[in-house]
Design a protein around this motif. Structure first.
Motif, PDB file in Angstrom:
ATOM      1  N   GLU A 183      22.342 -17.333   4.773  1.00 46.42           N
ATOM      2  CA  GLU A 183      22.987 -17.010   3.501  1.00 46.42           C
ATOM      3  C   GLU A 183      24.067 -15.949   3.676  1.00 46.42           C
ATOM      4  O   GLU A 183      25.143 -16.033   3.068  1.00 46.42           O
ATOM      5  CB  GLU A 183      21.946 -16.529   2.489  1.00 46.42           C
ATOM      6  N   ALA A 202      10.812 -17.303   8.835  1.00 44.65           N
ATOM      7  CA  ALA A 202      11.657 -18.244   8.099  1.00 44.65           C
ATOM      8  C   ALA A 202      12.541 -17.520   7.091  1.00 44.65           C
ATOM      9  O   ALA A 202      13.704 -17.904   6.874  1.00 44.65           O
ATOM     10  CB  ALA A 202      10.791 -19.283   7.390  1.00 44.65           C
ATOM     11  N   ALA A 203      12.015 -16.476   6.462  1.00 48.43           N
ATOM     12  CA  ALA A 203      12.812 -15.694   5.513  1.00 48.43           C
ATOM     13  C   ALA A 203      13.935 -14.962   6.226  1.00 48.43           C
ATOM     14  O   ALA A 203      15.054 -14.840   5.696  1.00 48.43           O
ATOM     15  CB  ALA A 203      11.917 -14.705   4.772  1.00 48.43           C
ATOM     16  N   GLU A 255       9.548 -25.488   7.152  1.00 52.17           N
ATOM     17  CA  GLU A 255      10.329 -24.542   6.347  1.00 52.17           C
ATOM     18  C   GLU A 255      11.808 -24.606   6.691  1.00 52.17           C
ATOM     19  O   GLU A 255      12.672 -24.525   5.809  1.00 52.17           O
ATOM     20  CB  GLU A 255       9.799 -23.123   6.548  1.00 52.17           C
ATOM     21  N   LEU A 256      12.112 -24.772   7.963  1.00 48.03           N
ATOM     22  CA  LEU A 256      13.510 -24.892   8.374  1.00 48.03           C
ATOM     23  C   LEU A 256      14.089 -26.239   7.967  1.00 48.03           C
ATOM     24  O   LEU A 256      15.280 -26.345   7.651  1.00 48.03           O
ATOM     25  CB  LEU A 256      13.640 -24.672   9.881  1.00 48.03           C
ATOM     26  N   ARG A 274      16.610 -17.597   6.939  1.00 50.62           N
ATOM     27  CA  ARG A 274      17.318 -17.932   5.697  1.00 50.62           C
ATOM     28  C   ARG A 274      18.308 -16.832   5.328  1.00 50.62           C
ATOM     29  O   ARG A 274      19.450 -17.122   4.938  1.00 50.62           O
ATOM     30  CB  ARG A 274      16.331 -18.156   4.553  1.00 50.62           C
ATOM     31  N   LEU A 307      15.115 -25.787   4.467  1.00 50.54           N
ATOM     32  CA  LEU A 307      16.361 -25.025   4.401  1.00 50.54           C
ATOM     33  C   LEU A 307      17.543 -25.911   4.773  1.00 50.54           C
ATOM     34  O   LEU A 307      18.589 -25.871   4.116  1.00 50.54           O
ATOM     35  CB  LEU A 307      16.280 -23.819   5.342  1.00 50.54           C
ATOM     36  N   TRP A 308      17.391 -26.717   5.812  1.00 51.09           N
ATOM     37  CA  TRP A 308      18.453 -27.646   6.221  1.00 51.09           C
ATOM     38  C   TRP A 308      18.817 -28.592   5.076  1.00 51.09           C
ATOM     39  O   TRP A 308      19.995 -28.789   4.769  1.00 51.09           O
ATOM     40  CB  TRP A 308      18.005 -28.436   7.441  1.00 51.09           C
ATOM     41  N   GLU A 320      18.315 -28.184   1.886  1.00 54.88           N
ATOM     42  CA  GLU A 320      18.920 -27.440   0.784  1.00 54.88           C
ATOM     43  C   GLU A 320      20.392 -27.135   1.055  1.00 54.88           C
ATOM     44  O   GLU A 320      21.250 -27.336   0.185  1.00 54.88           O
ATOM     45  CB  GLU A 320      18.158 -26.133   0.566  1.00 54.88           C
ATOM     46  N   SER A 356      14.979 -27.551  12.558  1.00 57.71           N
ATOM     47  CA  SER A 356      14.575 -28.327  11.381  1.00 57.71           C
ATOM     48  C   SER A 356      13.825 -29.594  11.754  1.00 57.71           C
ATOM     49  O   SER A 356      13.122 -30.176  10.925  1.00 57.71           O
ATOM     50  CB  SER A 356      15.812 -28.687  10.545  1.00 57.71           C
ATOM     51  N   LEU A 360      19.522 -23.945  13.533  1.00 53.60           N
ATOM     52  CA  LEU A 360      18.832 -24.519  12.381  1.00 53.60           C
ATOM     53  C   LEU A 360      18.668 -26.025  12.531  1.00 53.60           C
ATOM     54  O   LEU A 360      17.599 -26.577  12.235  1.00 53.60           O
ATOM     55  CB  LEU A 360      19.606 -24.199  11.099  1.00 53.60           C
TER      56      LEU A 360
END
Length: 230
Positions: free
Chosen positions: A81, A73-74, A142-143, A77, A146-147, A149, A137, A133
């Protein structure tokens, strides 16, 4: 017993530890891992792609992936980013170069031109990942976080852009700031880019020109649109 001690030869300076070479090697490894992860996520999807597969592609061991970037997941991300920022490090939306140029421009048409170019460049990097993603999601917590966010950040950034446009006094009087933000939101999305560029084969230049022309017609009053076209 010898009383000799280990000394540098006369006239020779002590050797300095060259940390720059080690940093460069670490950054090269990180780049290789992220490039391998991007290829696999786009080709195979998030669920199927494993850290072990990414490690094999990057020619490292899984522990190096975890130590260098983190868990799966990191990794994802980080890719999102970096695609958004267009640099080697994450950059908040308001601090990106194009955002500063949009705010500095006084003409609303120029603001939209800068942003249309930025959206086109961003989506060329982001859209394939963002579609992965969206799918992941739905099944990965976790995804999904992120979605959510990224969605909130997009919403905030679009309202800031719409407010900046409205401050010129040249936007349509019948549209609120929130409505203008929603119009920009729909057309700066990865889905919209993918439909026209990836699915329908539009060139990036044609897409950029389309965004600018559409936003100018939809958001600016006729006086501003005519003045910018002169």
């Amino acid at each position: 017993m010898s009383n000799a001690v280990n000394r540098q030869p006369p006239g020779q300076r002590p050797r300095r530890y060259d940390s720059s070479r080690r940093r460069a090697a670490a950054e090269e490894t990180r780049t290789r891992i992220l490039e391998a992860a991007r290829r696999l996520f786009i080709a195979d999807g998030y669920a199927v792609t494993t850290v072990a597969a990414i490690a094999r592609q990057a020619d490292v061991v899984p522990d190096t992936v975890y130590a260098t970037v983190g868990r799966k997941a990191a990794l994802f991300r980080a890719l999102i980013e970096l695609a958004l920022s267009g640099t080697g490090q994450p950059v908040p939306g308001a601090q990106r170069d194009y955002a500063e140029r949009v705010r500095a421009a006084s003409d609303p048409h120029r603001k939209l031109a800068i942003y249309a170019e930025a959206v086109t460049a961003i989506q060329a990097r982001l859209a394939p990942l963002f579609l992965v993603l969206r799918e992941a999601s739905a099944v990965d917590a976790e995804l999904k976080a992120l979605w959510d966010e990224i969605t909130r950040r997009r919403s905030d950034n679009m309202r800031a852009l719409a407010a900046d446009l409205a401050s010129t006094g040249d936007t349509r009087a019948d549209l609120t700031v929130d409505e203008m933000a929603d119009v920009i939101w729909t057309m700066n999305s990865s889905e919209y880019y993918s439909l026209l560029v990836i699915d329908r084969g539009w060139s990036e230049r044609r897409f950029c020109e389309w965004l600018l022309d559409s936003w100018s017609r939809l958001l600016l009053d006729q006086k501003a649109a005519g003045k910018s076209a002169d």
